[in-house]
Scaffold this active site. Structure first.
Site, mmCIF file in Angstrom:
data_model
loop_
_atom_site.group_PDB
_atom_site.id
_atom_site.type_symbol
_atom_site.label_atom_id
_atom_site.label_comp_id
_atom_site.label_asym_id
_atom_site.label_seq_id
_atom_site.Cartn_x
_atom_site.Cartn_y
_atom_site.Cartn_z
ATOM 1 N N GLY A 12 -1.313 3.348 3.021
ATOM 2 C CA GLY A 12 -2.361 2.406 3.405
ATOM 3 C C GLY A 12 -1.630 2.350 4.499
ATOM 4 O O GLY A 12 -2.089 0.592 5.263
ATOM 5 N N SER A 14 -1.374 2.587 7.715
ATOM 6 C CA SER A 14 -1.848 3.062 9.022
ATOM 7 C C SER A 14 -2.922 1.788 9.739
ATOM 8 O O SER A 14 -2.728 2.120 11.150
ATOM 9 C CB SER A 14 -2.438 4.456 8.526
ATOM 10 N N ARG A 15 -3.251 1.342 8.551
ATOM 11 C CA ARG A 15 -4.001 0.231 9.521
ATOM 12 C C ARG A 15 -3.961 -1.161 8.809
ATOM 13 O O ARG A 15 -3.030 -1.422 7.541
ATOM 14 C CB ARG A 15 -5.648 0.561 9.628
ATOM 15 N N ASP A 67 -2.267 11.578 0.096
ATOM 16 C CA ASP A 67 -3.878 10.480 -0.548
ATOM 17 C C ASP A 67 -3.568 10.469 -2.000
ATOM 18 O O ASP A 67 -2.710 10.908 -2.818
ATOM 19 C CB ASP A 67 -4.846 11.732 -0.914
ATOM 20 N N VAL A 68 -2.952 8.359 -1.974
ATOM 21 C CA VAL A 68 -2.839 8.408 -3.662
ATOM 22 C C VAL A 68 -3.092 8.729 -4.232
ATOM 23 O O VAL A 68 -2.148 9.150 -5.062
ATOM 24 C CB VAL A 68 -2.413 7.106 -3.263
ATOM 25 N N SER A 146 -6.046 -8.387 -5.196
ATOM 26 C CA SER A 146 -6.855 -9.303 -4.679
ATOM 27 C C SER A 146 -7.389 -10.196 -5.488
ATOM 28 O O SER A 146 -7.455 -10.195 -7.506
ATOM 29 C CB SER A 146 -8.153 -8.411 -4.555
ATOM 30 N N TYR A 159 -14.071 -1.739 -7.899
ATOM 31 C CA TYR A 159 -13.215 -3.007 -7.118
ATOM 32 C C TYR A 159 -12.424 -4.029 -8.144
ATOM 33 O O TYR A 159 -10.843 -4.026 -8.302
ATOM 34 C CB TYR A 159 -13.631 -3.443 -5.780
ATOM 35 N N ALA A 161 -12.365 -3.997 -11.220
ATOM 36 C CA ALA A 161 -11.521 -3.559 -12.204
ATOM 37 C C ALA A 161 -10.062 -3.152 -11.649
ATOM 38 O O ALA A 161 -9.176 -2.918 -12.325
ATOM 39 C CB ALA A 161 -12.640 -2.374 -13.325
ATOM 40 N N LYS A 163 -8.051 -3.890 -9.121
ATOM 41 C CA LYS A 163 -7.167 -4.478 -8.788
ATOM 42 C C LYS A 163 -6.604 -5.995 -10.010
ATOM 43 O O LYS A 163 -5.822 -6.120 -10.095
ATOM 44 C CB LYS A 163 -8.187 -6.010 -7.721
ATOM 45 N N ILE A 192 -8.840 -10.968 3.832
ATOM 46 C CA ILE A 192 -8.661 -10.979 5.570
ATOM 47 C C ILE A 192 -8.985 -10.480 6.591
ATOM 48 O O ILE A 192 -9.597 -9.401 5.874
ATOM 49 C CB ILE A 192 -7.259 -10.434 4.549
HETATM 50 P P1 NAP Z 1 -8.537 -0.755 5.436
HETATM 51 O O1 NAP Z 1 -7.809 -2.212 6.717
HETATM 52 O O2 NAP Z 1 -9.315 -0.677 5.107
HETATM 53 O O3 NAP Z 1 -7.122 -0.495 5.580
HETATM 54 C C1 NAP Z 1 -7.268 0.735 4.581
HETATM 55 C C2 NAP Z 1 -5.443 1.144 4.826
HETATM 56 O O4 NAP Z 1 -5.501 2.539 3.259
HETATM 57 C C3 NAP Z 1 -5.863 2.533 5.575
HETATM 58 O O5 NAP Z 1 -4.369 2.910 6.137
HETATM 59 C C4 NAP Z 1 -6.092 4.034 5.174
HETATM 60 O O6 NAP Z 1 -5.548 5.323 5.360
HETATM 61 C C5 NAP Z 1 -5.068 3.940 3.594
HETATM 62 N N1 NAP Z 1 -5.869 4.097 2.867
HETATM 63 C C6 NAP Z 1 -7.210 4.667 2.161
HETATM 64 N N2 NAP Z 1 -7.545 5.405 1.384
HETATM 65 C C7 NAP Z 1 -6.200 6.335 0.468
HETATM 66 C C8 NAP Z 1 -5.727 7.545 0.158
HETATM 67 N N3 NAP Z 1 -6.803 7.418 -0.958
HETATM 68 N N4 NAP Z 1 -4.919 7.035 0.323
HETATM 69 C C9 NAP Z 1 -3.684 7.149 1.122
HETATM 70 N N5 NAP Z 1 -4.034 5.650 1.501
HETATM 71 C C10 NAP Z 1 -5.434 5.727 1.832
HETATM 72 O O7 NAP Z 1 -7.743 -1.884 4.306
HETATM 73 P P2 NAP Z 1 -7.388 -3.604 4.076
HETATM 74 O O8 NAP Z 1 -8.049 -4.319 4.506
HETATM 75 O O9 NAP Z 1 -5.694 -3.362 4.986
HETATM 76 O O10 NAP Z 1 -6.566 -3.322 2.214
HETATM 77 C C11 NAP Z 1 -5.265 -2.865 2.108
HETATM 78 C C12 NAP Z 1 -4.377 -3.477 0.954
HETATM 79 O O11 NAP Z 1 -5.434 -5.120 0.909
HETATM 80 C C13 NAP Z 1 -5.876 -2.683 0.178
HETATM 81 O O12 NAP Z 1 -5.780 -2.375 -0.792
HETATM 82 C C14 NAP Z 1 -8.020 -3.513 -0.276
HETATM 83 O O13 NAP Z 1 -8.120 -3.552 -1.082
HETATM 84 C C15 NAP Z 1 -6.544 -5.069 -0.122
HETATM 85 N N6 NAP Z 1 -7.042 -6.172 -0.363
HETATM 86 C C16 NAP Z 1 -8.180 -6.469 0.985
HETATM 87 C C17 NAP Z 1 -8.209 -7.255 0.938
HETATM 88 C C18 NAP Z 1 -9.081 -8.027 2.625
HETATM 89 O O14 NAP Z 1 -9.756 -9.126 2.732
HETATM 90 N N7 NAP Z 1 -9.038 -7.014 3.193
HETATM 91 C C19 NAP Z 1 -8.603 -8.472 0.183
HETATM 92 C C20 NAP Z 1 -7.980 -8.343 -0.554
HETATM 93 C C21 NAP Z 1 -6.756 -7.402 -0.628
HETATM 94 P P3 NAP Z 1 -6.765 5.656 7.190
HETATM 95 O O15 NAP Z 1 -6.640 5.035 8.068
HETATM 96 O O16 NAP Z 1 -5.686 6.985 7.100
HETATM 97 O O17 NAP Z 1 -7.892 5.694 6.712
#
Ligand code: NAP
Length: 251
Positions: A12, A14-15, A67-68, A146, A159, A161, A163, A192
């Site tokens: 994950g 990339s973004r 794809d993980v 999370s 989600y 479950a 986390k 975030i």
């Molecule tokens: P995001 O901006 O939506 O980025 C998701 C990342 O996961 C992207 O790099 C995406 O790749 C990659 N991804 C999605 N499905 C995948 C798969 N099957 N195989 C490999 N890579 C995959 O998400 P984020 O907000 O940064 O969240 C990152 C992590 O933090 C996640 O685990 C999320 O649950 C956790 N989190 C986020 C928050 C929040 O508020 N944002 C809070 C708590 C926990 P592509 O770019 O190619 O799509």
């Protein structure tokens, strides 16, 4: 924090939070393998920014589409990491998705998909990484959970479950791997500002922000700071922990 000579795989990467983690580790001198699902442009941008941050070091920065939730993709990801770098010191399981809905209407498919990426994905990567790390007698496994995994959240049965699952997995793996100099920890972000949360309606975001004692969402860079600690040699006596990075939301 320096990671010179070390190799990190960031899923994950990339973004969002994963990108900030990749950049933080690259800035510290680590070679970074950025795994992503399909957004080639975002992955390439992250590679470029990481290369810029690691200028002057020997680090190699690459991205791999994987794809993980697919075991073959995960095997190929680590094969590539080993082929290029010959070792893996740090795995950050950050890839994650949401498919929100009330439990009454949640389809088995939506439950399954979220568990497959968020929980199985972290399992597949941690298992492969731990096999490599055992031989090295060194490793850092970090999974992004999370606060929803600690407290639950209406509309996120699947989600939460997944986390909560990674927290149990983190603690079990920590016990199994502690004797081999491999630490296993989790970071539990609150709200975030990333693409994942940008799709929420403003009303929901405002309501959530009101429950944050610090009165604002966090940044991906603030989460990366906590990951950087767990990823470093300096956290050698810290394992099985879950660190909330949430502006006080879960207190
Ligand atoms: P995001 O901006 O939506 O980025 C998701 C990342 O996961 C992207 O790099 C995406 O790749 C990659 N991804 C999605 N499905 C995948 C798969 N099957 N195989 C490999 N890579 C995959 O998400 P984020 O907000 O940064 O969240 C990152 C992590 O933090 C996640 O685990 C999320 O649950 C956790 N989190 C986020 C928050 C929040 O508020 N944002 C809070 C708590 C926990 P592509 O770019 O190619 O799509």
């Amino acid at each position: 924090m320096r990671y010179d000579g070390q190799v990190a795989v960031v899923t994950g990467g990339s973004r969002g939070i994963g990108r900030a983690i990749a950049e933080k580790l690259a800035a510290g001198g680590a070679s970074v393998v950025i795994a992503y699902a399909g957004n080639d442009k975002a992955a390439e941008e992250t590679v470029q920014s990481c290369r810029k941050l690691s200028e002057g070091s020997e680090a190699s920065i690459i991205c791999v589409k994987a794809d993980v939730s697919n075991e073959d993709d995960v095997a190929a990801l680590f094969e590539k990491a080993m082929e290029i770098n010959g070792r893996v010191d740090i795995i950050v399981n950050c890839a994650g998705i949401t498919k929100d809905g009330l439990v009454l209407r949640m389809s088995t498919e939506d439950f399954d998909k979220v568990l497959k990426v968020n929980l199985y994905g972290a399992f597949f990567c941690s298992r492969r990484a731990s096999q490599i790390m055992l031989k090295q007698r060194y490793g850092r496994i970090i999974t992004i959970s999370s606060i929803v995994g600690l407290r639950g959240n209406a509309g996120q049965t699947n989600y939460s479950a997944s986390k909560a699952g990674v927290i149990g997995m983190t603690k079990s793996m920590a016990k199994e791997l502690a004797g081999r100099n491999i630490t296993v920890n989790a970071v539990a972000p609150g709200m975030i500002a990333t693409d994942m949360t940008s799709v929420l309606p403003d009303k929901v975001k405002d309501e959530m922000t009101r429950t944050i004692p610090m009165g604002r969402p966090g940044t991906a860079e603030e989460v990366a700071e906590a990951v950087a600690f767990f990823a470093g040699k300096e956290s050698s006596y810290v394992t099985g922990q879950v660190l909330a990075v949430d502006g006080g939301m879960a207190v």
